[in-house]
Motif scaffolding. Structure first.
Motif: not given
Length: 191
Positions: A94-120
């Motif tokens: 939850f550091s300022a480097k990690q817990f910021r809107p753009e990184i959070i959005a990237a994580w959400l995209a990552f979670y979604v993509e992990a459902q369809r792509a094996e490398p993710m």
């Protein structure tokens, strides 16, 4: 003639542009052209370095996870007690480097993509395994093994859930309240 040493700089610029583009859009509904424009390179060059948006997102998440890993190693090295090791993991996630809107959005995209792509999916498993291991480095000294495993799973679920919940809200993330919520959970689990 290509300039020597530019590839790492351009790759990093594309990764930073991906984070910014996903952060602005809140989804993966961004194009390689949009990302390339943000990075100040041509679409052709973006495709030269990354075969497509999936490869670029994978490289972006590897970059985010590498930073998270470096920060976690430093925090764990500086933690003097098992309990401090657990809290250090919360501070890092939850550091300022990690817990910021753009990184959070990237994580959400990552979670979604992990459902369809094996490398993710593989990368997500690596992240989950490292988080579990880092949490267990403190919890295993504080609780019996089976309880430590369950508590580590609970903390990991809270971290992931708070990222997802934060992605669905407007405004700046509140790291202090996120940490307080997980610490409250830990106070119920630890002797």
């Amino acid at each position: 003639m290509p300039k020597l040493g530019m590839e790492p700089l351009r790759r990093r610029a594309l990764i930073d542009a991906t984070i910014a583009a996903i952060g602005d859009a809140g989804t993966l509904d961004v194009t390689m052209s949009d990302i390339a424009g943000r990075a100040g390179v041509s679409s052709a060059l973006a495709f030269h370095y990354f075969r497509g948006k999936d490869d670029l997102l994978l490289a972006t998440m590897r970059h985010i996870l590498a930073e998270l890993g470096r920060d976690a190693r430093t925090a764990l090295k500086n933690a003097k007690t098992p309990r401090a090791r657990v809290s250090a993991m919360l501070e890092v996630n939850f550091s300022a480097k990690q817990f910021r809107p753009e990184i959070i959005a990237a994580w959400l995209a990552f979670y979604v993509e992990a459902q369809r792509a094996e490398p993710m999916r593989r990368l997500l498993r690596v992240y989950a395994s490292r988080l579990h291991s880092n949490l267990m480095s403190g919890l295993s000294a504080l609780l019996p093994r089976d309880q430590a495993v369950m508590t580590a799973e609970g903390v990991a679920a809270l971290i992931d859930g708070l990222y997802i919940r934060r992605a669905l809200k407007q405004g700046e993330p509140d790291a202090a309240s996120a940490i307080a919520l997980v610490e409250d959970y830990l106070s119920l689990k630890l002797p």
